[in-house]
Design a protein around this motif. Structure first.
Motif, PDB file in Angstrom:
ATOM      1  N   ARG A 205       0.866  -1.181   0.000  1.00 15.48           N
ATOM      2  CA  ARG A 205       0.000   0.000   0.000  1.00 15.48           C
ATOM      3  C   ARG A 205       0.893   1.218   0.000  1.00 15.48           C
ATOM      4  N   LEU A 206       0.605   2.154  -0.924  1.00 17.76           N
ATOM      5  CA  LEU A 206       1.435   3.335  -1.078  1.00 17.76           C
ATOM      6  C   LEU A 206       0.535   4.562  -0.987  1.00 17.76           C
ATOM      7  N   VAL A 207       0.864   5.484  -0.081  1.00 16.14           N
ATOM      8  CA  VAL A 207       0.084   6.713   0.089  1.00 16.14           C
ATOM      9  C   VAL A 207       0.967   7.901  -0.254  1.00 16.14           C
ATOM     10  N   LEU A 208       0.553   8.649  -1.284  1.00 19.64           N
ATOM     11  CA  LEU A 208       1.319   9.791  -1.797  1.00 19.64           C
ATOM     12  C   LEU A 208       0.509  11.071  -1.649  1.00 19.64           C
ATOM     13  N   ARG A 209       1.204  12.207  -1.833  1.00 18.89           N
ATOM     14  CA  ARG A 209       0.521  13.504  -1.807  1.00 18.89           C
ATOM     15  C   ARG A 209       1.027  14.392  -2.947  1.00 18.89           C
ATOM     16  N   GLU A 210       1.278  13.810  -4.089  1.00 19.35           N
ATOM     17  CA  GLU A 210       1.720  14.613  -5.231  1.00 19.35           C
ATOM     18  C   GLU A 210       1.434  13.878  -6.532  1.00 19.35           C
ATOM     19  N   ASN A 211       1.389  14.657  -7.629  1.00 22.31           N
ATOM     20  CA  ASN A 211       1.164  14.125  -8.970  1.00 22.31           C
ATOM     21  C   ASN A 211       2.428  14.270  -9.795  1.00 22.31           C
ATOM     22  N   ARG A 212       2.982  13.142 -10.205  1.00 20.76           N
ATOM     23  CA  ARG A 212       4.078  13.163 -11.166  1.00 20.76           C
ATOM     24  C   ARG A 212       3.874  11.974 -12.100  1.00 20.76           C
ATOM     25  N   GLU A 213       4.277  12.150 -13.326  1.00 18.99           N
ATOM     26  CA  GLU A 213       4.102  11.086 -14.306  1.00 18.99           C
ATOM     27  C   GLU A 213       4.863   9.834 -13.878  1.00 18.99           C
ATOM     28  N   TYR A 214       4.148   8.709 -13.869  1.00 15.84           N
ATOM     29  CA  TYR A 214       4.715   7.402 -13.528  1.00 15.84           C
ATOM     30  C   TYR A 214       5.461   7.411 -12.195  1.00 15.84           C
ATOM     31  N   LEU A 215       4.963   8.183 -11.226  1.00 19.40           N
ATOM     32  CA  LEU A 215       5.644   8.313  -9.946  1.00 19.40           C
ATOM     33  C   LEU A 215       5.729   6.982  -9.204  1.00 19.40           C
ATOM     34  N   VAL A 216       4.638   6.228  -9.182  1.00 20.85           N
ATOM     35  CA  VAL A 216       4.646   4.950  -8.454  1.00 20.85           C
ATOM     36  C   VAL A 216       5.687   4.005  -9.052  1.00 20.85           C
TER      37      VAL A 216
END
Length: 236
Positions: free
Chosen positions: A184-195
């Motif tokens: 499970r991954l919780v992020l707070r930003e938008n970047r292309e192909y970040l995951v």
């Protein structure tokens, strides 16, 4: 012989609706009958001698600007063909009809890569699109990620220790184990192909990525390929 006229114009002439737009929406929603037969094709023409009846139901037209929640399948770059009456989730409780105008002027709010699946937000509300994209730090994005091979503790430690990628520093995020090959991954930003890039940096090979939630809005009952309206009162 009387000249044919547009059905929407005839509805306004008879005073059954207040405007052409309202007329078109009533036609699309199946409220209009001509000589006893339901007519739903926009642009239909009739003669002035035909009998028109308007039978409204509890279904209401949607607001002037709508936001749609879609469970996007992986590999879909253009989600618009998925937005149609037939793919609407049967658990949508908005009470709003599906109209053709709802699939126009949509912006993607919060980046979701083409090869990832899960929650996609498509909106006609420019302010909402800006909030979820430019101010992404204010909204958690929760992903489930499946990896090839095992997911040992050392790999998880490496992943959580990443502070920067080639395009700049990262905002704090959290990765936790969900199973032998799932995290499970919780992020707070938008970047292309970040995951994908995060997992690559940690030495892990991504098999599948699915976004489960943005802020307080989760996939819920949405099956893959289905959509529903974001209802009044729902907030990210």
């Amino acid at each position: 012989m009387s000249e044919d006229i547009r059905l929407s114009r005839r509805l306004t002439e008879l005073g059954l609706v207040a405007s052409r737009r309202e007329a078109d929406e009533c036609i699309e929603m199946g409220f209009v009958r001509v000589d006893g037969e339901t007519v739903q094709a926009l642009g239909s023409r009739i003669s002035a001698t035909q009998t028109i009846t308007l039978e409204r139901s509890k279904i209401q037209p949607p607001p002037s600007r709508v936001t749609l929640l879609l469970n996007k399948p992986a590999g879909v770059a253009n989600p618009l063909p998925l937005l149609q009456a037939a793919t609407r989730c049967d658990k949508d409780r908005s009470g709003w009809a599906w109209l053709s105008r709802c699939s126009t002027h949509l912006q993607e709010a919060g980046w979701l890569d083409a090869d990832s699946s899960g929650l996609m937000v498509l909106t006609q509300d420019g302010a909402l699109a800006n909030r979820l994209t430019r101010d992404a730090r204010d909204y958690e994005q929760e992903y489930l990620v499946w990896v090839d091979g095992g997911l040992d503790e050392a790999a998880l430690v490496r992943l959580n220790a990443i502070r920067e990628l080639d395009d700049g520093p990262l905002l704090p995020f959290k990765a936790s184990r969900q199973g032998g090959r799932q995290l499970r991954l919780v992020l707070r930003e938008n970047r292309e192909y970040l995951v994908h890039r995060l997992l690559d940096e940690a030495g892990l090979k991504t098999q599948m990525v699915k976004r489960q939630r943005i802020g307080r809005i989760a996939l819920g009952h949405l099956e893959e390929g289905q959509w529903r309206y974001l209802m009044m009162g729902e907030r990210f």
